[in-house]
Design an enzyme around this catalytic site. Structure first.
Site, PDB file in Angstrom:
ATOM      1  N   ASP A 150       0.922  -1.249  -0.042  1.00 31.56           N
ATOM      2  CA  ASP A 150      -0.218   0.104   0.100  1.00 31.56           C
ATOM      3  C   ASP A 150       0.792   1.300   0.129  1.00 31.56           C
ATOM      4  O   ASP A 150       1.690   1.500   1.060  1.00 31.56           O
ATOM      5  CB  ASP A 150      -0.800   0.002   1.355  1.00 31.56           C
ATOM      6  CG  ASP A 150      -2.114   1.019   1.377  1.00 31.56           C
ATOM      7  OD1 ASP A 150      -1.896   1.879   0.620  1.00 31.56           O
ATOM      8  OD2 ASP A 150      -3.008   0.965   2.189  1.00 31.56           O
ATOM      9  N   GLY A 199      -4.995   3.493  -7.957  1.00 32.07           N
ATOM     10  CA  GLY A 199      -5.338   3.991  -9.234  1.00 32.07           C
ATOM     11  C   GLY A 199      -4.347   5.046  -9.769  1.00 32.07           C
ATOM     12  O   GLY A 199      -4.334   5.417 -11.037  1.00 32.07           O
ATOM     13  N   ASP A 220     -10.856   3.724  -1.405  1.00 28.57           N
ATOM     14  CA  ASP A 220     -11.370   2.605  -0.655  1.00 28.57           C
ATOM     15  C   ASP A 220     -12.745   2.485  -0.730  1.00 28.57           C
ATOM     16  O   ASP A 220     -13.510   3.452  -0.748  1.00 28.57           O
ATOM     17  CB  ASP A 220     -10.978   2.828   1.014  1.00 28.57           C
ATOM     18  CG  ASP A 220      -9.646   2.767   1.363  1.00 28.57           C
ATOM     19  OD1 ASP A 220      -8.790   2.906   0.516  1.00 28.57           O
ATOM     20  OD2 ASP A 220      -9.295   2.564   2.583  1.00 28.57           O
TER      21      ASP A 220
HETATM   22  C1  GLA Z   1      -5.852   1.943   3.019  1.00 27.05           C
HETATM   23  C2  GLA Z   1      -6.138   0.799   1.833  1.00 27.05           C
HETATM   24  C3  GLA Z   1      -7.095   0.089   2.780  1.00 27.05           C
HETATM   25  C4  GLA Z   1      -6.518  -0.414   3.909  1.00 27.05           C
HETATM   26  C5  GLA Z   1      -5.752   0.689   4.804  1.00 27.05           C
HETATM   27  C6  GLA Z   1      -5.131   0.146   5.924  1.00 27.05           C
HETATM   28  O1  GLA Z   1      -6.646   3.014   3.099  1.00 27.05           O
HETATM   29  O2  GLA Z   1      -6.502   1.485   0.727  1.00 27.05           O
HETATM   30  O3  GLA Z   1      -7.482  -1.032   1.895  1.00 27.05           O
HETATM   31  O4  GLA Z   1      -5.349  -1.389   3.629  1.00 27.05           O
HETATM   32  O5  GLA Z   1      -4.999   1.464   4.026  1.00 27.05           O
HETATM   33  O6  GLA Z   1      -4.512   1.209   6.788  1.00 27.05           O
END
Ligand code: GLA
Length: 398
Positions: A150, A199, A220
């Site tokens: 991430d 994205g 998200d």
């Molecule tokens: C981001 C990701 C989520 C999750 C959180 C965890 O927002 O997009 O899917 O993994 O971090 O902190």
């Protein structure tokens, strides 16, 4: 210089592809969209080792494993601190990661984990920056099978090192993803690589080059219908970038998390199946109702998602609030979704189907998937009726 940087990245990323092609014995990772469960949508920062163990137990006892859900993925907040040698240790919520992996494997399941190319993750836990190989080796030593990587904390680095320079930032971002891909390859363990950077920079165009098996296409997902509708809309036109081994990821499922009606749960699940999306249930499995289990494990819906042709649906046309999405299937048939995204609570009647436009050839027989009912050879004058946020999912066969 920029061009040179980009082409070096391309070359680096191609090396493993070349070696993967020569070792024919290795099965393709994520040949169909990965399926499983992830801790974030429900547990977020509260997730513990026991929750994950329990999720593994329930995935088996509810029949989800047998329907295809095999990855049990720990998201953010498992990380503790690094020791003097830089080795990362899990925090007190996860006292025995190797034991957890063994337990999950003993159930015929796989274990996934989460990190960031930045110094910190989104929840401000330890990231992998500067420790990529060390972390990849650690995951492999535990027996990890899936990594969600991430961007999060890396954005601070991008802003500090290349303020306002989007092009340079994009090169740095791709480099960071290549670096972890190389590290994972070096472990020799097959680890599905999930890119999570919402994205940016049209990741679908370069995700496979940096080794991604899947990449998030949006921000998200939330447990409400507008979020599901927005994600579907954002995925229009992305079908051509997905295929066996490399998938668009519209984010995890919110099915069964409490805020969606049963019609909305079915539309969410059916839409993700049309999108050939990774199916990662994000709910609290201790609260599963038979109805929600039925949606998640519906064999015919899962079969559309997992179709071996791997062709993601495209939206073929819309009429008012109704959208029609279509995807070809490996058996020469088609899946067609007719969705009422409208807010009107009165039944929408007389929705016409333009079958030819949707790729259905004459003589094909239709089956209403959610109703599990054969409809026979339907014609263009077949009229559909849908409630607010309801989906008709049709499978056409020759
Ligand atoms: C981001 C990701 C989520 C999750 C959180 C965890 O927002 O997009 O899917 O993994 O971090 O902190």
């Amino acid at each position: 210089m920029r061009r040179l940087a980009l082409s070096l990245i391309g070359l680096l990323a191609l090396l493993p592809l070349a070696s993967a092609q020569t070792s024919a014995a290795k099965p393709m990772l994520a040949a169909t969209p990965p399926m499983g469960w992830n801790s974030w949508n429900w547990f977020a920062g509260k997730v513990t080792q026991d929750d994950v163990k329990q999720a593994a137990d329930l995935v088996v006892s509810t029949g989800m494993r047998d329907a295809g859900y095999v990855y049990i993925n720990i998201d953010d907040t498992w990380q503790g601190k690094r020791d003097a040698s830089g080795v990362l240790h899990p925090n007190e919520k996860f006292p025995d990661m190797k034991g957890l992996a063994d337990y999950v494997h003993s159930k015929g399941l796989k274990l996934g984990i989460y990190s960031s190319p930045g110094d910190l993750t989104c929840a401000k836990f330890e990231g992998s920056l500067g420790h990529e190989q060390q972390d990849a080796d650690l995951y492999a030593s535990w027996g990890i099978d899936y990594l969600k990587y991430d961007l999060c904390g890396f954005r601070t680095k991008l802003d500090a090192e290349a303020p306002g320079d989007k092009l340079k930032q994009n090169v740095m971002m791709r480099d960071a993803y290549v670096k972890m891909h190389q590290a994972l390859l070096k472990t020799g363990r097959p680890i599905v690589y999930s890119l999570c950077q919402y994205g940016f920079d049209s990741v679908w165009q370069w995700g496979p080059e940096v080794g991604g098996n899947l990449w998030r296409t949006t921000g998200d997902v939330r447990d409400n219908f507008p979020s599901i509708a927005l994600i579907a809309e954002t995925n229009v036109g992305l079908g051509k970038y997905a295929g066996p081994g490399h998938w668009n990821d519209p984010d995890m499922l919110e099915v069964g998390n409490g805020k969606l009606t049963m019609d909305e749960n079915r539309t969410h699940m059916g839409m993700w199946a049309m999108l050939a999306a990774p199916l990662l249930a994000g709910n609290n499995l201790t609260k599963l109702t038979p109805e929600v289990t039925g949606v998640l494990t519906n064999r015919e819906v899962v079969a559309i998602d997992q179709d071996s042709l791997g062709k993601q649906a495209e939206r073929v046309y819309q009429e008012g609030p109704v959208q029609i999405w279509s995807r070809p299937l490996a058996d020469g048939g088609r899946a067609l979704a007719v969705i009422n995204f409208g807010e009107d609570t009165t039944f929408l009647r007389g929705i016409p189907l333009h079958l030819k436009e949707a790729g259905v050839t004459s003589g094909m027989k239709a089956r209403d998937v959610w109703a599990a009912k054969d409809l026979g050879a339907i014609k263009d004058d077949y009229k559909v009726a849908l409630k607010r946020h309801e989906m008709l999912l049709l499978r056409f066969s020759k």
